[in-house]
Design a protein around this motif. Structure first.
Motif, short mmCIF file in Angstrom:
data_model
loop_
_atom_site.label_atom_id
_atom_site.label_comp_id
_atom_site.label_asym_id
_atom_site.label_seq_id
_atom_site.Cartn_x
_atom_site.Cartn_y
_atom_site.Cartn_z
N PHE A 235 0.80 -1.23 0.00
CA PHE A 235 0.00 0.00 0.00
C PHE A 235 0.84 1.28 0.00
O PHE A 235 0.33 2.35 -0.30
CB PHE A 235 -0.97 0.01 1.19
N GLU B 131 -2.81 0.72 -10.07
CA GLU B 131 -4.21 0.91 -9.67
C GLU B 131 -4.89 1.96 -10.54
O GLU B 131 -6.01 1.77 -11.04
CB GLU B 131 -4.28 1.33 -8.21
N TYR C 287 -5.64 -11.00 -3.72
CA TYR C 287 -4.70 -9.96 -3.31
C TYR C 287 -3.77 -10.51 -2.23
O TYR C 287 -4.22 -11.06 -1.22
CB TYR C 287 -5.46 -8.75 -2.78
N LEU D 24 -0.65 -9.28 0.23
CA LEU D 24 -0.14 -8.03 0.77
C LEU D 24 1.32 -8.17 1.22
O LEU D 24 1.67 -9.09 1.96
CB LEU D 24 -1.02 -7.57 1.94
N ALA E 80 -6.32 -3.22 6.08
CA ALA E 80 -7.05 -3.77 4.94
C ALA E 80 -7.63 -5.14 5.29
O ALA E 80 -8.76 -5.48 4.88
CB ALA E 80 -6.14 -3.88 3.72
N GLN F 270 -11.46 -6.44 5.44
CA GLN F 270 -11.95 -7.71 4.89
C GLN F 270 -12.86 -8.39 5.90
O GLN F 270 -13.90 -8.97 5.53
CB GLN F 270 -10.77 -8.61 4.53
N PHE G 280 -13.35 -4.90 2.04
CA PHE G 280 -11.96 -4.86 1.59
C PHE G 280 -11.77 -4.02 0.33
O PHE G 280 -10.90 -3.15 0.28
CB PHE G 280 -11.43 -6.27 1.35
N THR G 281 -12.55 -4.29 -0.70
CA THR G 281 -12.33 -3.63 -1.98
C THR G 281 -12.43 -2.12 -1.86
O THR G 281 -11.57 -1.38 -2.36
CB THR G 281 -13.33 -4.14 -3.04
N HIS H 156 -9.46 -0.85 0.24
CA HIS H 156 -8.26 -1.02 -0.60
C HIS H 156 -8.11 0.17 -1.53
O HIS H 156 -7.03 0.77 -1.66
CB HIS H 156 -8.42 -2.34 -1.37
N TYR I 12 -5.17 3.49 -1.64
CA TYR I 12 -4.36 3.94 -2.79
C TYR I 12 -4.71 5.37 -3.19
O TYR I 12 -3.82 6.13 -3.61
CB TYR I 12 -4.53 2.98 -3.97
#
Length: 258
Positions: free
Chosen positions: A99, A108, A128, A130, A150, A154, A159-160, A163, A167
């Motif tokens: 990240f 991304e 994914y 990490l 993150a 989840q 999470f998505t 996430h 970013y």
């Protein structure tokens, strides 16, 4: 395709390539420092020990250890991957990311919309993984804290969205802002329903820290060249100089026609 669109795709690929080169340069500098420290020998041990002691006081949570608590729904070997998408999708993407990694953010920005589109269409599933590569380069802990947060997201089924927020709000690589739990919790407010006592406790307690460490160890053992590493059914997309979001979409759609 218009000249403007072609230039935009070239620029996106160039930006991603430039970020990867910067990261590789940082890795080389780090290896050089490690070798240099070894050459210093006995006379340098006291000074090195002092630096380590000073840093250990600043990163007390990062130094803790305990059982590896996988986030809800984690899959794969040792449950080290966070899955997104339907199991029925015929194309599978494995993403190794950090990240704090600028090249990951560049990936991304270039591919996120396409990946979301394909996942929502039931054509692509993503795992994914990490990593904490930047922490190792800078002696920070933000990669680890952000990965833990993150994983906490989840647990909450968010999470998505979280996430993507991480970013979108990535600090400069030289700033370890994600090491601050308050920052990670504040960013959770951008995801509906995530800022809860359970999420805050998970972040502050570092519930998934050891799991993150195991995930990073798997990344190191995998012999990958850096983050992001993106594999579509085993094919390394980052190494494909001709790769574009449109080509990725074509490859995924072709896999689903088989």
């Amino acid at each position: 395709m218009s000249e403007k669109n072609r230039e935009g795709k070239r620029t996106a690929r160039q930006r991603l390539a430039e970020e990867r080169e910067k990261q590789k340069a940082a890795d080389r500098r780090r290896r050089g420092l490690i070798i240099g420290a070894a050459v210093i020998g006995v006379l340098g041990l006291a000074a090195v020990g002092g630096v380590l002691a000073a840093n250990s006081g600043k990163e007390d949570k990062s130094e803790t250890s305990g059982p590896a608590v996988a986030p809800s729904g984690a899959v794969g070997k040792d449950a080290l991957a966070i899955p997104v998408g339907k199991d029925s999708a015929k194309a599978s993407l494995a993403v190794w990311e950090d990240f704090r990694c600028p090249a990951c953010q560049a990936f991304e920005k270039t591919y996120r919309a396409t990946i979301h589109e394909l996942v929502d269409a039931g054509q692509l599933k993503v795992q994914y993984h990490l990593a904490t590569l930047i922490d190792g380069n800078t002696r920070g802990s933000g990669s680890r804290h952000a990965a833990n947060a993150a994983a906490c997201a989840q647990d909450a089924g968010k999470f998505t969205a979280y996430h993507d927020v991480l970013y979108d709000n990535q600090p400069p690589e030289t700033e370890d802002a994600f090491a601050q739990d308050a920052k990670l919790i504040d960013l959770a407010k951008k995801v509906g329903g995530l800022d809860t006592p359970a999420f805050r406790s998970c972040v502050e307690d570092g519930t998934h820290n050891t799991w993150v460490d195991k995930s990073n160890a798997a990344f190191q053992d995998g012999g990958f060249g850096g983050t992001p590493t993106v594999l579509l059914d085993g094919k390394n997309l980052i190494e494909d100089r001709s790769m574009t979001p449109a080509k990725l979409k074509q490859m995924v759609e072709a896999a689903n026609r088989k």
